[in-house]
Design a protein around this motif. Structure first.
Motif, PDB file in Angstrom:
ATOM      1  N   LEU A  19     -11.468   6.371 -59.045  1.00 41.25           N
ATOM      2  CA  LEU A  19     -10.656   5.756 -58.043  1.00 41.25           C
ATOM      3  C   LEU A  19     -10.887   4.332 -58.323  1.00 41.25           C
ATOM      4  CD1 LEU A  19      -8.642   5.582 -55.291  1.00 41.25           C
ATOM      5  CD2 LEU A  19     -10.929   5.692 -54.208  1.00 41.25           C
ATOM      6  N   GLY A 220     -13.384   4.894 -48.943  1.00 36.43           N
ATOM      7  CA  GLY A 220     -12.650   5.695 -48.798  1.00 36.43           C
ATOM      8  C   GLY A 220     -13.278   6.816 -47.764  1.00 36.43           C
ATOM      9  N   ASP A 225     -12.780  11.191 -51.759  1.00 38.34           N
ATOM     10  CA  ASP A 225     -13.282  10.187 -52.060  1.00 38.34           C
ATOM     11  C   ASP A 225     -14.602  10.197 -52.557  1.00 38.34           C
ATOM     12  OD1 ASP A 225     -10.742   8.652 -51.872  1.00 38.34           O
ATOM     13  OD2 ASP A 225     -11.304   8.502 -49.537  1.00 38.34           O
ATOM     14  N   GLY A 228     -16.817  10.679 -49.649  1.00 35.60           N
ATOM     15  CA  GLY A 228     -16.095  11.238 -48.704  1.00 35.60           C
ATOM     16  C   GLY A 228     -16.774  12.526 -48.300  1.00 35.60           C
ATOM     17  N   ASP A 237     -16.046   8.791 -44.187  1.00 39.34           N
ATOM     18  CA  ASP A 237     -16.847   8.048 -44.928  1.00 39.34           C
ATOM     19  C   ASP A 237     -18.183   8.522 -44.801  1.00 39.34           C
ATOM     20  OD1 ASP A 237     -17.976   6.059 -46.621  1.00 39.34           O
ATOM     21  OD2 ASP A 237     -17.055   4.625 -45.853  1.00 39.34           O
ATOM     22  N   ASN A 277     -13.476  12.172 -56.464  1.00 38.38           N
ATOM     23  CA  ASN A 277     -13.362  10.900 -57.267  1.00 38.38           C
ATOM     24  C   ASN A 277     -14.592  10.506 -57.425  1.00 38.38           C
ATOM     25  OD1 ASN A 277     -10.510  10.729 -57.021  1.00 38.38           O
ATOM     26  ND2 ASN A 277     -10.662   9.835 -54.957  1.00 38.38           N
ATOM     27  N   HIS A 280     -15.457   4.120 -59.158  1.00 39.40           N
ATOM     28  CA  HIS A 280     -14.845   3.244 -58.231  1.00 39.40           C
ATOM     29  C   HIS A 280     -15.222   2.046 -58.804  1.00 39.40           C
ATOM     30  CE1 HIS A 280     -12.961   1.882 -54.353  1.00 39.40           C
ATOM     31  NE2 HIS A 280     -13.320   0.811 -54.881  1.00 39.40           N
TER      32      HIS A 280
END
Length: 390
Positions: A19, A220, A225, A228, A237, A277, A280
């Motif tokens: 991400l 996220g 995420d 996540g 989160d 994901n 980042h």
């Protein structure tokens, strides 16, 4: 270049999810990579520093893993913790093996490494220093970087440790007494200030890599995420707010961190519905957040699929350029056959396209979930960062 086993039609062992904070341009690219038949590594012409990250171990470690790690020829090995449920003997064995291989290393312990100590209702008279926690810390010595750092002058790198034994999330209550007794830290702000001060204290010429057990908050709140929460229907989160604040404060003070590596949040979501994901990238600060918790980290060896004693070991290989940025990163599976090792699967997830005096252009893999199917499409995104003027 990493060595590959000569295996035709080899399938990757897992999918990669990434991400980005800001999308600048999009470009789809093929995810397939032809296996190479090179059987040796070649480090003589390589200039970037090679970091090899060992994700959450969870008791999946043997002497074979130390051999595979040495085969990857890291300049530094980074361990993100969760070796086992406070399994002192395993931590001691890993440290002994890494030392025997002469591999420079840094470690941080995770919440599972204080599994019993964190569950105790510690009073002022309880002393975790006599528990398995302290025995692990004694075994790791100065290579444990929780709330501290380790300098690697030969490659111009400093590794700064975030909060050790983190279980993730915004609550301080569960570990409050433990963190007070162990480190004299009483809340998230004190923790953030400690991490940020350690980042700022590193030599000005060094690139700083933050080694954490859990990643920062603020990236996220969906189940897939990078941090996540996926173990309940109500997602959220589950990143560490203190680490997020420390990174923000360090960047604001002129010391941005190019790379944060961590684990804890396993790559496959609960129930195996899809993958998380795992990367980042912030376009403005150029910080790469890389989740290395590929769990389990042992997989089937495609060369000997019917041999229960043959398996592959997963590592994350990162190339840090001389300029202090992440040049490339790959998830790698290494097969060990006797004293011989080779890479049986490699999934490149970050690659630098170009770097000029004021622009850094990097591509990285991102995913788009196919609704109702549960499979991920992989394609490349491009992030353009403006470098500070010299």
């Amino acid at each position: 270049m990493l060595s590959r086993c000569a295996q035709p039609n080899l399938q990757l062992c897992f999918k990669v999810s990434v991400l980005a904070t800001r999308r600048v341009t999009s470009k789809r690219a093929s995810q397939s990579r032809s296996p190479s038949c090179l059987m040796t590594t070649n480090r003589t012409a390589r200039k970037p520093a090679r970091l090899v990250v060992v994700g959450d171990v969870h008791n999946h470690w043997s002497e074979r893993d130390a051999l595979a790690l040495k085969f990857l020829e890291p300049d530094v090995a980074l361990f993100v913790g969760d070796f086992g449920e406070e399994v002192v003997q395993l931590v001691e064995a890993i440290k002994t093996q890494i030392n025997a291989c002469s591999i420079p290393a840094a470690y941080i312990l995770g919440n599972h490494d204080a599994w019993y100590s964190l569950s105790k209702k510690l009073s002022g008279h309880d002393d975790p220093l006599l528990s398995g926690v302290q025995r692990q810390l004694r075994a790791l010595g100065n290579d444990h970087v929780g709330y501290s750092s380790k300098h690697f002058p030969d490659i111009g790198l400093s590794v700064v440790g975030a909060r050790p034994f983190s279980a993730g999330g915004a609550s301080w209550a569960r570990a409050a007494r433990f963190q007070h007794i162990m480190y004299g830290i009483n809340n998230m702000k004190e923790s953030a200030d400690k991490i940020c001060a350690t980042i700022r204290d590193q030599p000005a010429q060094d690139a700083v890599v933050v080694l954490a057990h859990n990643g920062p908050s603020g990236f996220g709140s969906q189940q897939h995420d990078i941090c996540g929460k996926d173990w309940s229907d109500k997602a959220g989160d589950h990143g560490d707010p203190d680490l997020a604040s420390a990174l923000e404060d360090a960047s604001a003070s002129g010391r941005p961190v190019p790379l944060v590596v961590f684990g804890h949040m396993h790559h496959m979501l609960k129930g195996g519905r899809r993958s998380r994901n795992m990367v980042h990238i912030e376009a403005d600060s150029r910080t790469v957040l890389l989740n290395c918790a590929v769990v389990p980290r042992w997989g089937t060896d495609p060369i000997a699929p019917n041999n229960p004693n043959a398996c592959t070991s997963q590592f994350t290989v990162i190339e840090m350029a001389i300029g202090g940025y992440v040049q490339s990163a790959s998830y790698v599976w290494v097969g060990t056959h006797g004293s011989q090792c080779c890479v049986v699967s490699e999934q490149k997830i970050i690659r630098t396209q170009s770097c000029t005096h004021n622009r850094l252009v990097r591509q990285f893999l991102v995913t788009g979930n196919i609704s109702g199917v549960g499979n991920d499409k992989l394609y490349w995104e491009t992030v353009v960062s403006v470098l500070p003027s010299s």
